[in-house]
Design a protein around this motif. Sequence first.
Motif, short mmCIF file in Angstrom:
data_model
loop_
_atom_site.label_atom_id
_atom_site.label_comp_id
_atom_site.label_asym_id
_atom_site.label_seq_id
_atom_site.Cartn_x
_atom_site.Cartn_y
_atom_site.Cartn_z
N MET A 1 0.73 -1.11 -0.02
CA MET A 1 0.16 -0.09 -0.16
C MET A 1 0.94 1.31 0.15
N VAL A 2 0.44 2.26 -0.82
CA VAL A 2 1.37 3.42 -1.07
C VAL A 2 0.86 4.18 0.35
N ALA A 3 1.75 4.79 0.97
CA ALA A 3 1.66 5.42 2.15
C ALA A 3 1.71 7.07 1.88
N ASP A 4 1.90 7.60 0.99
CA ASP A 4 2.15 9.02 0.69
C ASP A 4 1.72 9.37 -0.61
N PHE A 5 1.06 10.55 -1.07
CA PHE A 5 0.91 11.06 -2.35
C PHE A 5 2.30 11.30 -3.16
N LEU A 6 3.13 11.58 -2.47
CA LEU A 6 4.35 11.75 -3.30
C LEU A 6 5.04 10.23 -3.99
N GLU A 7 4.69 9.22 -3.29
CA GLU A 7 4.92 7.97 -3.84
C GLU A 7 4.10 7.47 -5.09
N LEU A 8 3.06 8.26 -5.42
CA LEU A 8 2.22 7.77 -6.54
C LEU A 8 2.91 8.25 -7.94
N GLY A 9 3.80 9.14 -8.15
CA GLY A 9 4.33 9.51 -9.45
C GLY A 9 3.46 10.47 -9.96
N LEU A 10 2.92 11.24 -9.26
CA LEU A 10 2.23 12.59 -9.90
C LEU A 10 3.05 13.61 -10.08
N SER A 11 2.68 14.70 -10.89
CA SER A 11 3.51 15.94 -11.20
C SER A 11 3.14 16.83 -9.98
N ASN A 12 4.23 17.51 -9.87
CA ASN A 12 4.16 18.76 -8.77
C ASN A 12 2.88 19.47 -8.72
N GLU A 13 2.47 19.62 -10.25
CA GLU A 13 1.16 20.41 -10.17
C GLU A 13 -0.05 19.83 -9.39
N LEU A 14 -0.15 18.59 -9.69
CA LEU A 14 -1.11 17.69 -9.08
C LEU A 14 -1.04 17.67 -7.59
N LEU A 15 0.41 17.55 -7.47
CA LEU A 15 0.50 17.12 -5.96
C LEU A 15 0.31 18.28 -5.14
N ASN A 16 0.66 19.57 -5.58
CA ASN A 16 0.27 20.99 -5.07
C ASN A 16 -1.33 21.15 -4.69
N ALA A 17 -1.99 20.92 -5.76
CA ALA A 17 -3.42 20.99 -5.77
C ALA A 17 -3.96 19.68 -4.83
N VAL A 18 -3.50 18.71 -4.76
CA VAL A 18 -4.09 17.79 -3.71
C VAL A 18 -3.81 18.01 -2.34
N ALA A 19 -2.43 18.56 -2.11
CA ALA A 19 -1.88 18.95 -0.68
C ALA A 19 -3.14 20.08 -0.19
N GLU A 20 -3.09 21.01 -1.13
CA GLU A 20 -4.12 22.10 -0.90
C GLU A 20 -5.59 21.91 -0.57
N LEU A 21 -5.86 20.77 -1.03
CA LEU A 21 -7.30 20.14 -0.78
C LEU A 21 -7.40 19.38 0.52
N GLY A 22 -6.09 19.31 1.21
CA GLY A 22 -6.20 18.55 2.29
C GLY A 22 -5.83 17.13 2.35
N PHE A 23 -5.62 16.63 1.02
CA PHE A 23 -5.27 14.97 1.00
C PHE A 23 -3.92 14.61 1.56
N GLU A 24 -4.03 14.13 2.80
CA GLU A 24 -2.54 13.73 3.18
C GLU A 24 -2.05 12.35 2.78
N LYS A 25 -2.96 11.56 2.96
CA LYS A 25 -2.71 9.97 2.31
C LYS A 25 -3.61 9.38 1.22
N PRO A 26 -3.19 8.59 0.45
CA PRO A 26 -4.27 7.96 -0.48
C PRO A 26 -5.12 7.01 0.25
N THR A 27 -6.28 6.96 -0.14
CA THR A 27 -7.08 6.08 0.25
C THR A 27 -6.87 4.78 -0.31
N PRO A 28 -7.25 3.74 0.14
CA PRO A 28 -6.93 2.43 -0.45
C PRO A 28 -7.15 2.23 -2.03
N VAL A 29 -8.42 2.65 -2.43
CA VAL A 29 -8.57 2.60 -3.70
C VAL A 29 -7.75 3.66 -4.58
N GLN A 30 -7.12 4.62 -4.13
CA GLN A 30 -6.48 5.71 -4.72
C GLN A 30 -4.79 4.90 -5.00
#
Length: 162
Positions: A1-30
């Motif tokens: 299981m991926v523990a952090d959004f940084l581990e998913l391989g997303l671009s910085n633009e998407l990671l920044n938006a996700v962080a601003e939305l308050g997403f800290e850890k991916p859900t199991p489905v994500q």
Amino acid sequence: MVADFLELGLSNELLNAVAELGFEKPTPVQGTVIPKLLMEEGDIVCLAQTGTGKTAAFGLPALEYLDLKNPKTQILVLCPTRELCRQISQDLTNYSKYLDGIRIVSVYGGANITGQIKDLGRGAHIIVATPGRLLDLLKREAADISGISTLILDEADETLNM
């Protein structure tokens, strides 16, 4: 299981938006779906309860592959209701906050079709649509889906019943 959004391989633009939305850890489905969609081509079926993060699970990888230099519609999201259509459009808009020039258009019944035709005429990288309204717009030649590379059926059982 991926523990952090940084581990998913997303671009910085998407990671920044996700962080601003308050997403800290991916859900199991994500944590399961996002890496699979980023690393492999092909189809995927995802079954998960409401509220488990499915929109981000399919939306973030779709946004990652979007070519913003190509003005054609590349992603089509079909969903069964206008409420879901509006919600998905808003979520995709939030996730793509830092993608310059992105155009997301939602089209659904019960709204002014003339305005939707104008929005589509300005270009749409992503169309989020209900099936009936999309068929109407295709018949009017107001929507062009010939360039889509990604098709997402949200609530596929309900969407296909339509």
